[in-house]
Write a protein that holds these residues in place. Sequence first.
Motif, PDB file in Angstrom:
ATOM      1  N   ASN A   6       0.844  -1.199   0.000  1.00  0.00           N
ATOM      2  CA  ASN A   6       0.000   0.000   0.000  1.00  0.00           C
ATOM      3  C   ASN A   6       0.876   1.244   0.000  1.00  0.00           C
ATOM      4  O   ASN A   6       2.078   1.176   0.265  1.00  0.00           O
ATOM      5  CB  ASN A   6      -0.946   0.001   1.202  1.00  0.00           C
ATOM      6  N   ASN A   7       0.299   2.368  -0.298  1.00  0.00           N
ATOM      7  CA  ASN A   7       1.062   3.610  -0.407  1.00  0.00           C
ATOM      8  C   ASN A   7       1.460   4.197   0.939  1.00  0.00           C
ATOM      9  O   ASN A   7       2.416   4.961   1.017  1.00  0.00           O
ATOM     10  CB  ASN A   7       0.257   4.650  -1.198  1.00  0.00           C
ATOM     11  N   GLU A   8       0.741   3.869   2.004  1.00  0.00           N
ATOM     12  CA  GLU A   8       1.035   4.465   3.304  1.00  0.00           C
ATOM     13  C   GLU A   8       2.308   3.917   3.929  1.00  0.00           C
ATOM     14  O   GLU A   8       2.932   4.579   4.750  1.00  0.00           O
ATOM     15  CB  GLU A   8      -0.134   4.247   4.269  1.00  0.00           C
ATOM     16  N   ASP A   9       2.715   2.702   3.559  1.00  0.00           N
ATOM     17  CA  ASP A   9       3.857   2.051   4.200  1.00  0.00           C
ATOM     18  C   ASP A   9       5.162   2.194   3.410  1.00  0.00           C
ATOM     19  O   ASP A   9       6.156   1.570   3.754  1.00  0.00           O
ATOM     20  CB  ASP A   9       3.565   0.562   4.422  1.00  0.00           C
ATOM     21  N   ARG A  24      10.656   7.758   5.721  1.00  0.00           N
ATOM     22  CA  ARG A  24       9.488   8.586   6.006  1.00  0.00           C
ATOM     23  C   ARG A  24       9.046   8.465   7.459  1.00  0.00           C
ATOM     24  O   ARG A  24       8.578   9.427   8.063  1.00  0.00           O
ATOM     25  CB  ARG A  24       8.339   8.208   5.056  1.00  0.00           C
ATOM     26  N   ASN A  25       9.222   7.276   8.052  1.00  0.00           N
ATOM     27  CA  ASN A  25       8.766   7.102   9.421  1.00  0.00           C
ATOM     28  C   ASN A  25       9.654   7.828  10.428  1.00  0.00           C
ATOM     29  O   ASN A  25       9.238   8.095  11.553  1.00  0.00           O
ATOM     30  CB  ASN A  25       8.662   5.617   9.787  1.00  0.00           C
ATOM     31  N   TYR A  83      21.167   1.896  15.065  1.00  0.00           N
ATOM     32  CA  TYR A  83      19.924   1.217  14.695  1.00  0.00           C
ATOM     33  C   TYR A  83      18.818   2.226  14.381  1.00  0.00           C
ATOM     34  O   TYR A  83      19.036   3.444  14.341  1.00  0.00           O
ATOM     35  CB  TYR A  83      19.498   0.254  15.795  1.00  0.00           C
ATOM     36  N   HIS A  84      17.602   1.702  14.144  1.00  0.00           N
ATOM     37  CA  HIS A  84      16.488   2.538  13.689  1.00  0.00           C
ATOM     38  C   HIS A  84      15.435   2.716  14.784  1.00  0.00           C
ATOM     39  O   HIS A  84      14.562   1.867  14.961  1.00  0.00           O
ATOM     40  CB  HIS A  84      15.851   1.916  12.446  1.00  0.00           C
ATOM     41  N   PRO A  85      15.467   3.834  15.509  1.00  0.00           N
ATOM     42  CA  PRO A  85      14.505   4.041  16.595  1.00  0.00           C
ATOM     43  C   PRO A  85      13.073   4.276  16.111  1.00  0.00           C
ATOM     44  O   PRO A  85      12.141   4.178  16.903  1.00  0.00           O
ATOM     45  CB  PRO A  85      15.053   5.283  17.314  1.00  0.00           C
ATOM     46  N   GLU A  86      12.909   4.580  14.827  1.00  0.00           N
ATOM     47  CA  GLU A  86      11.541   4.778  14.317  1.00  0.00           C
ATOM     48  C   GLU A  86      10.809   3.453  14.151  1.00  0.00           C
ATOM     49  O   GLU A  86       9.589   3.420  13.991  1.00  0.00           O
ATOM     50  CB  GLU A  86      11.576   5.541  12.995  1.00  0.00           C
ATOM     51  N   ALA A  87      11.565   2.330  14.194  1.00  0.00           N
ATOM     52  CA  ALA A  87      10.988   0.983  14.191  1.00  0.00           C
ATOM     53  C   ALA A  87      10.029   0.738  13.034  1.00  0.00           C
ATOM     54  O   ALA A  87       8.865   0.406  13.234  1.00  0.00           O
ATOM     55  CB  ALA A  87      10.279   0.716  15.521  1.00  0.00           C
TER      56      ALA A  87
END
Length: 395
Positions: free
Chosen positions: A78-81, A218-219, A368-372
């Motif tokens: 989907n476009n949101e992810d 983006r997140n 690492y990636h804190p936005e998970a």
Amino acid sequence: MAKSTQSSAASNGVPTGALVLADGTVFLGEGLGAVGAADGEVCFNTSMTGYQEILTDPSYAAQIVAFTFPHIGNVGANNEDIESSSPAASAAARGAVFRARPTLPSNWRAEDDLDSWLKKRNVIALAGLDTRALTRRIREHGMPNAVIAHAPDGKFDLEKLHARAKAWHGLDGLDLAKEVTTAQSYVVNEGLWQWPLGVPEVNEPKFTVVVMDYGVKRNILRALGEIGARTIVLPATATAEEALAHKPDGILLSNGPGDPAATGVYAAPEIKKLVDSGKPVMGVCLGHQMLGLALGAKTMKMGQGHHGANHPVKDQSTGKVEIVSMNHGFAIDTATLPKGVKETHVSLFDGSNCGIELEGKPVFSVQYHPEASPGPQDSHYLFERFAKLMKKKSK
């Protein structure tokens, strides 16, 4: 040419996809997604969910992602992810490798099936090979250069593909941030996705954060919005003066692909100026590595890297263990950290560096990636830490 060949026939009995490693090993299977061939470095990702976020993460530019989890595609796309924020980073991963052919989607958020979505994004995929054997090769010998190819008629020139894989330069010394960064600045006022509302707008921001875009997800921008930030995203080549002209409360150094030493040639001096400005600075992934370079440390290439959403990291100051999402093939060499730069987090898999802070200044970063996205949310507190630093600095 080939040292070994493992194959899985497509529905008509003829393999239509191939992965040819630089050492001559050939894996055959069913081609999916875009038609053609692409070269890149092969890594494996152990995440059980979030394949769309992974394949659209700009940090995977010039890489072919092999998924260890066998069932990929069941929630569609989907476009949101989508994680790429800049149109320049729309390709992200060059290829994808699956154990089983992606199934039709069964999820209320699905807007497309994975095969069609891969075609639209020009990503070549291969299904039906022994991903366990491929993963073992990477664990034992490191991430190989390779070519992934999809030919619906099943006709491949394996010798030519092997020569192309051998000739590919690899990621060492490769500056990819310029290829995935935004061409011009833009503003984001979004928070984290919420059910059933979707993505909320940040109407009354508390902070202004400048994001140096080396391939930002983006997140990460949405996570900044969640702490009340209005984010201004600048190209990777933006100067410290251009960033500070926006009068930000803080600066975030984003994730991104490629060799940090190559990108650091032009980015590290500007990061040093940002640190010297006294503004709070937070680094993530490539931004973490380049902050280390700016402070005097060195980076190194890892054998197999860290790619997955189940990595244990220890916070040295609290003793807390976080399960985090990671995606990197380079790391800061802990032995080169200069005086005044403190190691804050370490990987419990191999002891590699996962976090630093500059003593006496509001400057820190994590590998690492804190936005998970995808992954566990153990590290969301780091954005709150950033917010506290900005709030304290503004007083």
